[in-house]
Design a protein around this motif. Sequence first.
Motif, PDB file in Angstrom:
ATOM      1  N   SER A   3       0.972  -1.100   0.063  1.00 17.80           N
ATOM      2  CA  SER A   3       0.038   0.172  -0.047  1.00 17.80           C
ATOM      3  C   SER A   3       0.721   1.340  -0.136  1.00 17.80           C
ATOM      4  O   SER A   3       2.244   1.181   0.283  1.00 17.80           O
ATOM      5  CB  SER A   3      -0.794   0.078   1.385  1.00 17.80           C
ATOM      6  OG  SER A   3      -0.192   0.307   2.408  1.00 17.80           O
ATOM      7  N   LEU A   4       0.286   2.292  -0.288  1.00 19.64           N
ATOM      8  CA  LEU A   4       0.794   3.720  -0.107  1.00 19.64           C
ATOM      9  C   LEU A   4       1.523   3.815   1.362  1.00 19.64           C
ATOM     10  O   LEU A   4       2.672   4.634   1.301  1.00 19.64           O
ATOM     11  CB  LEU A   4      -0.144   4.772  -0.307  1.00 19.64           C
ATOM     12  CG  LEU A   4       0.431   6.293  -0.313  1.00 19.64           C
ATOM     13  CD1 LEU A   4       1.663   6.490  -1.289  1.00 19.64           C
ATOM     14  CD2 LEU A   4      -0.630   7.286  -0.616  1.00 19.64           C
ATOM     15  N   GLN A   5       0.901   3.317   2.233  1.00 18.25           N
ATOM     16  CA  GLN A   5       1.311   3.417   3.886  1.00 18.25           C
ATOM     17  C   GLN A   5       2.586   2.669   3.684  1.00 18.25           C
ATOM     18  O   GLN A   5       3.626   3.404   4.240  1.00 18.25           O
ATOM     19  CB  GLN A   5       0.353   2.740   4.582  1.00 18.25           C
ATOM     20  CG  GLN A   5       0.841   2.640   5.983  1.00 18.25           C
ATOM     21  CD  GLN A   5      -0.125   1.821   6.873  1.00 18.25           C
ATOM     22  OE1 GLN A   5      -1.415   1.828   6.817  1.00 18.25           O
ATOM     23  NE2 GLN A   5       0.459   1.045   7.672  1.00 18.25           N
ATOM     24  N   HIS A   6       2.849   1.495   3.176  1.00 18.85           N
ATOM     25  CA  HIS A   6       3.813   0.637   3.305  1.00 18.85           C
ATOM     26  C   HIS A   6       5.224   1.570   2.297  1.00 18.85           C
ATOM     27  O   HIS A   6       6.327   1.615   2.915  1.00 18.85           O
ATOM     28  CB  HIS A   6       3.874  -0.770   2.645  1.00 18.85           C
ATOM     29  CG  HIS A   6       3.089  -1.447   3.451  1.00 18.85           C
ATOM     30  ND1 HIS A   6       2.071  -2.363   2.940  1.00 18.85           N
ATOM     31  CD2 HIS A   6       2.733  -1.576   4.869  1.00 18.85           C
ATOM     32  CE1 HIS A   6       1.420  -2.956   3.690  1.00 18.85           C
ATOM     33  NE2 HIS A   6       1.734  -2.575   4.999  1.00 18.85           N
ATOM     34  N   ILE A   7       4.795   2.062   1.237  1.00 22.97           N
ATOM     35  CA  ILE A   7       5.756   2.694   0.499  1.00 22.97           C
ATOM     36  C   ILE A   7       6.245   3.936   1.117  1.00 22.97           C
ATOM     37  O   ILE A   7       7.612   4.235   1.362  1.00 22.97           O
ATOM     38  CB  ILE A   7       5.124   3.020  -0.883  1.00 22.97           C
ATOM     39  CG1 ILE A   7       4.780   1.861  -1.696  1.00 22.97           C
ATOM     40  CG2 ILE A   7       6.096   3.892  -1.710  1.00 22.97           C
ATOM     41  CD1 ILE A   7       4.197   2.170  -3.062  1.00 22.97           C
ATOM     42  N   THR A   8       5.495   4.698   1.814  1.00 24.90           N
ATOM     43  CA  THR A   8       5.937   5.703   2.543  1.00 24.90           C
ATOM     44  C   THR A   8       6.713   5.490   3.730  1.00 24.90           C
ATOM     45  O   THR A   8       7.765   6.118   3.843  1.00 24.90           O
ATOM     46  CB  THR A   8       4.633   6.574   2.992  1.00 24.90           C
ATOM     47  OG1 THR A   8       3.751   7.051   1.980  1.00 24.90           O
ATOM     48  CG2 THR A   8       4.939   7.843   3.714  1.00 24.90           C
ATOM     49  N   GLY A   9       6.436   4.609   4.473  1.00 23.30           N
ATOM     50  CA  GLY A   9       7.259   4.194   5.403  1.00 23.30           C
ATOM     51  C   GLY A   9       8.506   3.689   5.054  1.00 23.30           C
ATOM     52  O   GLY A   9       9.718   3.874   5.829  1.00 23.30           O
ATOM     53  N   ILE A  10       8.507   2.762   4.117  1.00 24.63           N
ATOM     54  CA  ILE A  10       9.806   2.184   3.584  1.00 24.63           C
ATOM     55  C   ILE A  10      10.922   3.358   3.090  1.00 24.63           C
ATOM     56  O   ILE A  10      12.056   3.348   3.446  1.00 24.63           O
ATOM     57  CB  ILE A  10       9.669   1.376   2.303  1.00 24.63           C
ATOM     58  CG1 ILE A  10       9.005   0.140   3.088  1.00 24.63           C
ATOM     59  CG2 ILE A  10      11.025   1.163   1.790  1.00 24.63           C
ATOM     60  CD1 ILE A  10       8.511  -0.795   2.052  1.00 24.63           C
ATOM     61  N   PHE A  11      10.190   4.348   2.515  1.00 25.64           N
ATOM     62  CA  PHE A  11      11.014   5.501   2.078  1.00 25.64           C
ATOM     63  C   PHE A  11      11.619   6.430   3.069  1.00 25.64           C
ATOM     64  O   PHE A  11      12.709   6.766   2.836  1.00 25.64           O
ATOM     65  CB  PHE A  11       9.958   6.244   0.919  1.00 25.64           C
ATOM     66  CG  PHE A  11      10.795   7.584   0.554  1.00 25.64           C
ATOM     67  CD1 PHE A  11      11.589   7.513  -0.605  1.00 25.64           C
ATOM     68  CD2 PHE A  11      10.493   8.953   1.115  1.00 25.64           C
ATOM     69  CE1 PHE A  11      12.388   8.618  -0.982  1.00 25.64           C
ATOM     70  CE2 PHE A  11      11.240  10.030   0.613  1.00 25.64           C
ATOM     71  CZ  PHE A  11      11.945  10.022  -0.350  1.00 25.64           C
ATOM     72  N   ILE A  12      10.540   6.877   3.898  1.00 22.14           N
ATOM     73  CA  ILE A  12      11.205   7.483   5.098  1.00 22.14           C
ATOM     74  C   ILE A  12      12.312   6.561   5.825  1.00 22.14           C
ATOM     75  O   ILE A  12      13.374   7.284   6.221  1.00 22.14           O
ATOM     76  CB  ILE A  12      10.171   7.743   6.189  1.00 22.14           C
ATOM     77  CG1 ILE A  12       8.997   8.663   5.505  1.00 22.14           C
ATOM     78  CG2 ILE A  12      10.622   8.325   7.547  1.00 22.14           C
ATOM     79  CD1 ILE A  12       7.917   8.997   6.476  1.00 22.14           C
ATOM     80  N   VAL A  13      12.152   5.285   6.252  1.00 24.65           N
ATOM     81  CA  VAL A  13      13.300   4.493   6.902  1.00 24.65           C
ATOM     82  C   VAL A  13      14.758   4.739   5.831  1.00 24.65           C
ATOM     83  O   VAL A  13      15.818   4.851   6.475  1.00 24.65           O
ATOM     84  CB  VAL A  13      12.513   2.985   6.948  1.00 24.65           C
ATOM     85  CG1 VAL A  13      14.042   2.352   7.284  1.00 24.65           C
ATOM     86  CG2 VAL A  13      11.605   3.151   8.018  1.00 24.65           C
ATOM     87  N   LEU A  14      14.400   4.499   4.474  1.00 21.34           N
ATOM     88  CA  LEU A  14      15.554   4.374   3.861  1.00 21.34           C
ATOM     89  C   LEU A  14      16.335   5.849   3.936  1.00 21.34           C
ATOM     90  O   LEU A  14      17.730   6.101   4.037  1.00 21.34           O
ATOM     91  CB  LEU A  14      15.401   4.236   2.327  1.00 21.34           C
ATOM     92  CG  LEU A  14      15.150   2.676   2.522  1.00 21.34           C
ATOM     93  CD1 LEU A  14      14.616   2.526   0.904  1.00 21.34           C
ATOM     94  CD2 LEU A  14      15.976   1.649   2.698  1.00 21.34           C
TER      95      LEU A  14
END
Length: 287
Positions: A262-273
């Motif tokens: 989901s967009l939630q997952h993509i956003t979280g992954i991007f912020i962590v990286l």
Amino acid sequence: MRKYILLLLISCIWGSQFFFVALVTSEVGAVTLSLLKAIIGALCLSFISLFLKRENSSTDIKLYVGIVFFEVVLPFILIAQGQKYVSSSIASMLIATVPIITLVLYVIFFKKNVSQFQFVGILLGFLGLIILSWPTQAMNGSGTLLGNVLLLLAAISFALSLILMEKLDDGSPVVHMRNVLWIATIILLPLAFIFERPLLLDINGLQTASIVILGIFHAGIVYMLYNLLIQKEGALFASFSNYIVPVVGVLLGYFILNESLSLQHITGIFIVLCALLLSNKQTIKSD
């Protein structure tokens, strides 16, 4: 670049352990499984150490015992009790406070300077993890104060073990973690017989193979790599594996199990990286 590859490799190994653990938990108790992992991991590293140049470690055995206590014994008890009251989603986020706690311990108790990049990176990474892991459904009975406290204490224990690992001398990570796992075996052996029945296991071939894999890769090899990363980059950078493991889990679910991303997952992954790259702009320096 090598440090990021090593961090990703460690996170992938730890992230994949849940699959193998799920295959054996119905037949093998948690203490017994920890004992078997420690024994197999210790044997694995003992075999590898036969091919290394013999060296005499100056590390005090009390430091090894401290690492075992804070990395294996104490958090095992705290997590086992804490998860009785707290949902898995909340538990994962509480355990993921390890980098933040490590940062606080560094500054307050060990009097080390931390760059603004690292400070912001740690907090940003935790924000990304919250976005990534926050459940989309209602959290029924998400926890009590007791459960939250126990899991936070487990996170503090993991952070202390990280800092203790950083105090190991510059000897071989294979030898250091071999010693740690043998001491863990000595401590876990009586606990397994007190609380469980390790001699009465009824497991099939697939479960046996899973236990062997867990011992070799998720105890022996991963701890060796973890100690190597701590030696090279410090405990704070190594603690970021707590942020990367959920990222690996989500991505493996998407590519292998065809789970939704989901967009939630993509956003979280991007912020962590982004937080990972930001946190290592400058290194920690002792006063």
